[in-house]
Structure formats: C-alpha cells, structure tokens
Design an enzyme around this catalytic site. Structure first.
Site, PDB file in Angstrom:
ATOM      1  N   LYS A 141      44.410  55.165  30.522  1.00 47.99           N
ATOM      2  CA  LYS A 141      43.248  54.548  29.882  1.00 47.99           C
ATOM      3  C   LYS A 141      42.187  55.892  31.023  1.00 47.99           C
ATOM      4  O   LYS A 141      42.457  56.195  31.473  1.00 47.99           O
ATOM      5  CB  LYS A 141      42.706  53.135  30.764  1.00 47.99           C
ATOM      6  CG  LYS A 141      43.163  52.330  29.866  1.00 47.99           C
ATOM      7  CD  LYS A 141      43.257  50.997  30.230  1.00 47.99           C
ATOM      8  CE  LYS A 141      44.054  49.822  29.988  1.00 47.99           C
ATOM      9  NZ  LYS A 141      43.711  49.661  27.909  1.00 47.99           N
ATOM     10  N   ARG A 201      52.836  43.902  24.465  1.00 46.69           N
ATOM     11  CA  ARG A 201      53.905  43.587  24.150  1.00 46.69           C
ATOM     12  C   ARG A 201      55.492  43.065  24.608  1.00 46.69           C
ATOM     13  O   ARG A 201      56.110  43.230  24.383  1.00 46.69           O
ATOM     14  CB  ARG A 201      53.778  44.132  22.381  1.00 46.69           C
ATOM     15  CG  ARG A 201      53.638  45.462  22.728  1.00 46.69           C
ATOM     16  CD  ARG A 201      52.992  46.855  21.568  1.00 46.69           C
ATOM     17  NE  ARG A 201      51.166  46.129  21.637  1.00 46.69           N
ATOM     18  CZ  ARG A 201      51.167  46.826  20.493  1.00 46.69           C
ATOM     19  NH1 ARG A 201      51.129  47.700  19.458  1.00 46.69           N
ATOM     20  NH2 ARG A 201      49.323  46.935  20.760  1.00 46.69           N
ATOM     21  N   ASP A 256      45.435  46.810  34.025  1.00 47.16           N
ATOM     22  CA  ASP A 256      46.387  47.849  32.994  1.00 47.16           C
ATOM     23  C   ASP A 256      45.784  49.208  33.047  1.00 47.16           C
ATOM     24  O   ASP A 256      44.624  49.466  33.013  1.00 47.16           O
ATOM     25  CB  ASP A 256      46.616  47.447  32.094  1.00 47.16           C
ATOM     26  CG  ASP A 256      47.000  48.123  31.303  1.00 47.16           C
ATOM     27  OD1 ASP A 256      47.549  49.460  31.500  1.00 47.16           O
ATOM     28  OD2 ASP A 256      46.230  47.321  29.327  1.00 47.16           O
ATOM     29  N   ASP A 311      44.049  41.885  33.127  1.00 44.92           N
ATOM     30  CA  ASP A 311      45.044  41.754  32.037  1.00 44.92           C
ATOM     31  C   ASP A 311      45.998  40.568  32.334  1.00 44.92           C
ATOM     32  O   ASP A 311      47.371  40.934  31.317  1.00 44.92           O
ATOM     33  CB  ASP A 311      45.586  43.461  32.358  1.00 44.92           C
ATOM     34  CG  ASP A 311      46.275  43.657  30.156  1.00 44.92           C
ATOM     35  OD1 ASP A 311      45.428  43.204  29.907  1.00 44.92           O
ATOM     36  OD2 ASP A 311      47.138  44.416  30.900  1.00 44.92           O
ATOM     37  N   LYS A 365      50.339  36.815  29.645  1.00 44.93           N
ATOM     38  CA  LYS A 365      51.200  38.126  30.077  1.00 44.93           C
ATOM     39  C   LYS A 365      49.969  38.131  31.296  1.00 44.93           C
ATOM     40  O   LYS A 365      48.945  37.855  31.411  1.00 44.93           O
ATOM     41  CB  LYS A 365      50.506  39.021  28.763  1.00 44.93           C
ATOM     42  CG  LYS A 365      49.709  40.471  29.198  1.00 44.93           C
ATOM     43  CD  LYS A 365      49.223  41.218  28.122  1.00 44.93           C
ATOM     44  CE  LYS A 365      48.852  42.752  28.713  1.00 44.93           C
ATOM     45  NZ  LYS A 365      47.696  43.604  28.049  1.00 44.93           N
ATOM     46  N   GLU A 399      51.547  48.261  26.528  1.00 43.46           N
ATOM     47  CA  GLU A 399      52.610  47.408  27.124  1.00 43.46           C
ATOM     48  C   GLU A 399      52.774  45.968  27.526  1.00 43.46           C
ATOM     49  O   GLU A 399      53.860  45.387  27.734  1.00 43.46           O
ATOM     50  CB  GLU A 399      52.025  48.188  29.366  1.00 43.46           C
ATOM     51  CG  GLU A 399      51.305  47.073  29.741  1.00 43.46           C
ATOM     52  CD  GLU A 399      49.728  46.907  29.124  1.00 43.46           C
ATOM     53  OE1 GLU A 399      49.552  47.992  28.449  1.00 43.46           O
ATOM     54  OE2 GLU A 399      49.338  45.992  29.140  1.00 43.46           O
ATOM     55  N   ASP A 422      50.208  51.964  26.793  1.00 42.07           N
ATOM     56  CA  ASP A 422      49.012  51.421  26.841  1.00 42.07           C
ATOM     57  C   ASP A 422      49.184  50.620  26.425  1.00 42.07           C
ATOM     58  O   ASP A 422      48.718  49.330  26.412  1.00 42.07           O
ATOM     59  CB  ASP A 422      48.113  52.270  26.751  1.00 42.07           C
ATOM     60  CG  ASP A 422      46.549  51.150  27.294  1.00 42.07           C
ATOM     61  OD1 ASP A 422      47.415  50.478  28.677  1.00 42.07           O
ATOM     62  OD2 ASP A 422      45.134  51.988  26.849  1.00 42.07           O
TER      63      ASP A 422
END
Ligand code: BES
Ligand code: MN
Ligand code: ZN
Length: 496
Positions: A279, A353, A272, A290, A267, A351, A349
């Site tokens: 967030k 996946r 993020d 991230d 990933k 994101e 959020d």
C-alpha cells in the site's frame, strides 16, 4: 458509568443537574413544561428571550432555577417539534452528555427517555441514551504513559420517567444498552490498540479471557492445526509474517442443543500493509484497524453472553498479519483453499477474502442456521457508501432483510448492494478456479462474489465495514460498529 431509573416529577428531583429538552420555535417538552410550571414561567421566558434556539444538541445551563429541587437545569435542543426523529434525538443526547462532562458534573437526571421520538418507544430511547452516552464519554488512553483527562467525569446518570408504569421498559432498554455498550467498547479498544500489541496471539488471548469470564466455549488453532485443515488460502497470507496466525473459535451455547447456530465470522488482519502489492505510505497506520470485523464479532458475542440470549452462536476469527517478506504471497501465485477451489492471487492486498474464504468453509461443520461475516474488506465500499453506512451483500433475501432491520433499530445501519450473477464473471482466471480480484469497478461486489463461492451450502450475508469501523482525522478511533447491529440481529433471532 452507573445508570438508574427514577420515576416521578422532575421538579422534585434532587440532583446536581436535571436535563430537559426544548424544541426550535420555543416549544417545551413535557418535562420542560413541568419544570416551567414549578418555576412560574422562568424557562419559557428564557426560551422566548432567544438564549436557546432549540437546534438539535444545542445546550444552555441554568443555575438555581426557582422552585426546583435540582441545583441546575440543562436545556438541550431537540430541533423542530414535528421532526423528532432518530438523528435529532441522538444529537440532543450527545449534546447534553458533552455539556455535563465539560463541566465536570458527576451526576445528573435525564428527562429524555419518554420524548416522542417518531416510531420509537421509551425502551428504544433508553437504550440509545446509554449507547450515545457511552460513545461520547469513551477515551482510549492505554498507550499513554500518564492519563490525560482529568478525573472529573460523569459517574451516575438517572433516566427520569414520569410514572412508575414507565420504569420497566426503561430498565429493559438500559440493560440492553449497557451490554451493547460494553461490547462496543471492547471492539473500540481492540481496534485502537496498535498492531505491535494487538497481534493474532493477542486476539486469541482476549477470546480465551472472554470465554473464561462469560462461560463460552473456546478453541484456538495454531499454524500446524490450520495446515492440517487444509486452509491453504488463509495460510498463504499468514506466511508472509513472522507473527504466528491464529484461528479462533468461540461458542455461546444459549439455545437448545439441537438448535442450529448463527455463525459470525470476523476478518482479523491485525495489520494490512498490502503485502508485496504494498500500500502507499499515507495513512497506512489505519490498517491496524483491519481486524475490526474480528473485534466486532468478539464484542457481539460478549454482549450476547451478558444478555444471556437463548441462542446458539459461533464466532470464527481467522487472524494474521499481511506483510511483505521472502515468504509472502506474490502476484500470480496460485493457492488452494480448504474447499479445494484454487485461487490466483493477482493482488496480495486483496487478502481479506483469502482468509475469510477458509473460515467460511470451516463454518459448514456447524450446520449453521445462517452465517454472517464482518470485514473491513474494500476501499470501494467507502467510495460507494461513505462513512455512515456499512455495505450488505447476501445470498438470502430474508437474512438481508433481518440485518437491514437490525441496523435500523440499533441506529447502526447497512445498505444492500446486488450480488447479481453477471458480476461473477469478473473473477475469471486463466490459471486457477478464480482470481482474487475483479477490477476497480464494483470492487465491493466482486469481493462479495468471491466470498459467495464458499457459501453455497447455507444462508449467508456479508457486512463490509471498511467505511464504518473507524474514524480518520482528528477524531481518529474505532467506532465499535457493527456491534449494535449484530446484537439486535441476534436478540431478534433469540426472541424467535
Ligand atoms: N483492508 C483493505 C480494505 C480497506 C482499505 C479498508 C481502505 C478500509 C480502508 C483490504 O484488504 C484491501 O486492501 N482491499 C483492496 C482490494 C483491492 C486490491 C481489490 C482495496 O480495497 O483497495
Ligand atoms: Mn488489503
Ligand atoms: Zn485488508
């Protein structure tokens, strides 16, 4: 730092410092006992006097011990003699390295690789010494205008083994440790770099540079090529940001031509914010980490190349930012993944996946032996397992067992959570083939369930490193995990 192996008696070692272990309740390690004999009981006296309690990692520096060639002796505590396991051993090594570096000692000999660590051998111990030392000495100062640490640091460490017969296994452990440590450091550096420097394009440049220096195959896809592939899910996340996305493909061709590759997917969200499902502000800076899954894939591939593993390995990295904007995903949007399956984005959020699913579909074209994805995927994993253990979920039990064993060997452990069919129902959507979230309960599992819908055609495992990829608080920084786990996994596969 330079490592060497020396065989022979520790009392004859010419060095600024010779490091030996002592146990709680006064027991001396074999090397400490040898020094004690040469010094006519001097060390046993000191331990008996209570100046060194032998607690794991405790240290006592002694100067001009009679009868020895070395200028100093560093006693390091090993804990109870009956309990010399992985943790006490690693704590002892860390304590010794810190004591040496605090005193600005440039060169030392460590008599620790042949300690009787339970169920481990000297090659394992040598590797761990290298890894723990590299970790203890790591600094990230690239973004400071001037260096903060004094130039005095450890330059040379010799691992001292009793007899020539011990040299070869210590050398093997050191070699593996150095390749892994370099991969760990790369992953730490990439993680620690801020989001305005470590962008998707920056990751791609790093991949290209590594491909060049290590002789790997590399391909970097830009927005148009990603569109052509039909990666609508990945692009839906990327399009919220002005920073262009990158899809990175790296190949280490160490195996026979017809050998199916191991595919690693990382990933690569370089920041993020949560997107429109923004967030909260507190600690949001940590979302620069991230992309640690991507960084660990790069680190593992570099180590695999350095070790010349006879194995075919592919690294896939979808990289983009997750930001709110007029073009960003909105809650309720439906996107179409490369697999053709549609996804209702109930929370922007979730994101990770969304970008991984398209990479997992892309992986099919390599006809993989197996696929392992690595991702800072869910806050729920931090709640479940804390910061010591990565989450593991898999559709193939043999693969899961391999990763569990590799994590144990590398002391970079993971723990398996279930992927029972019951959890799949959490992802039901009224408007698309699936939703991208499954509610608060079992969040790590429903995230993996989502990924499992894109991994039906191969053996697959998922490592959730949300709790292990970096540390918060005053020691904030990337850990380089799970590079050690991945390299052990790959090395074992390469060995057949
Ligand atoms: N990158 C985060 C996961 C994360 C959060 C890692 C905190 C480490 C610390 C991920 O993209 C995310 O935001 N996940 C959400 C999923 C939720 C919306 C279903 C989460 O865990 O809150
Ligand atoms: Mn997120
Ligand atoms: Zn994320």
């Amino acid at each position: 730092m330079e490592f060497s192996i020396k065989s022979g008696s520790p009392e004859k070692l010419r060095s600024a410092c010779v490091v030996v272990g002592v146990f709680e309740q006064g027991g001396l390690s074999p090397a400490a006992e040898t020094l004690n004999q040469a010094a006519q009981g001097y060390l046993a006296d000191i331990v008996r006097g209570g100046d060194m309690d032998g607690k794991p990692g405790a240290t006592l520096m002694l100067h001009r011990v009679p009868g020895l060639a070395a200028a100093r002796v560093l006693l390091v505590g090993l804990g109870k003699e009956s309990e010399l396991g992985d943790k006490n051993f690693r704590d002892a090594v860390r304590g010794a390295i810190k004591a040496l570096s605090e005193r600005g000692i440039a060169e030392a000999g460590l008599c620790l690789a042949e300690l009787p660590v339970k169920q481990r051998d000297p090659a394992w111990a040598a590797e761990q010494i290298v890894l723990v030392a590299a970790d203890a000495l790591y600094r990230f100062e690239r973004m400071k205008s001037k260096p903060e640490t004094s130039g005095k640091s450890i330059k040379k460490l010799a691992l001292v083994v009793a007899a020539r017969a011990g040299v070869a296994s210590a050398e093997a452990g050191v070699a593996r440790g150095q390749a892994i440590a370099a991969g760990v450091n790369l992953a730490k550096d990439l993680g620690n770099l801020p989001g305005n420097v470590c962008t998707p394009s920056y990751l791609a440049d790093q991949a290209r540079a590594m491909a060049k220096s290590r002789g790997l195959g590399v391909k970097v896809l830009g927005r148009e090529q990603i569109e052509k592939l039909g990666m609508g899910s990945f692009l839906s996340v990327a399009k919220g940001s002005d920073e262009p996305p990158r899809f990175i493909v790296l190949e280490h061709k160490g195996g026979a031509k017809k050998q199916k590759p191991v595919v690693l997917v990382g990933k690569g969200i370089t920041f993020d914010s949560g997107g429109i499902s923004l967030k909260p502000g507190a600690e949001m800076d940590e979302m620069k980490y991230d992309m640690c899954g991507a960084a660990s894939v790069l680190g593992a591939l570099q180590a695999a190349a350095d070790l010349k593993l006879p194995l075919n390995i592919v690294g896939l990295i979808p990289a983009c930012e997750n930001l709110p904007s007029g073009r960003a995903n909105k809650p309720g949007d439906v996107v179409t993944s490369m697999s053709g399956q549609t996804i209702e984005v109930l929370n922007t959020d979730a994101e990770g996946r969304l970008i991984l699913c398209d990479a997992l579909t892309y992986a099919e074209r390599f006809d993989p032996a197996c696929v392992v994805d690595v991702a800072t995927l869910t806050g729920a994993c931090v709640i479940a397992l804390g910061n010591f253990t990565s989450g593991l979920l898999a559709n193939d039990d043999a693969l899961a067992q391999e990763l569990l064993a590799a994590g144990n060997e590398a002391q970079d452990r993971c723990w398996q959570l279930p992927l029972f069919d019951e959890y799949q129902d959490l992802l039901k959507s009224n408007f698309a083939d699936m939703a991208n979230i499954g509610g608060r309960a079992g969040g790590t599992i429903s995230a993996a369930c989502f990924l499992s819908r894109f991994t039906q055609n191969y053996a697959w495992a998922h490592l959730d490193i949300a709790g292990t990829a970096w540390k918060s608080g005053k020691d904030k920084g990337g850990t380089g995990r799970p590079v050690p786990l991945l390299v052990h996994f790959l090395a074992k596969r390469a060995a057949g």
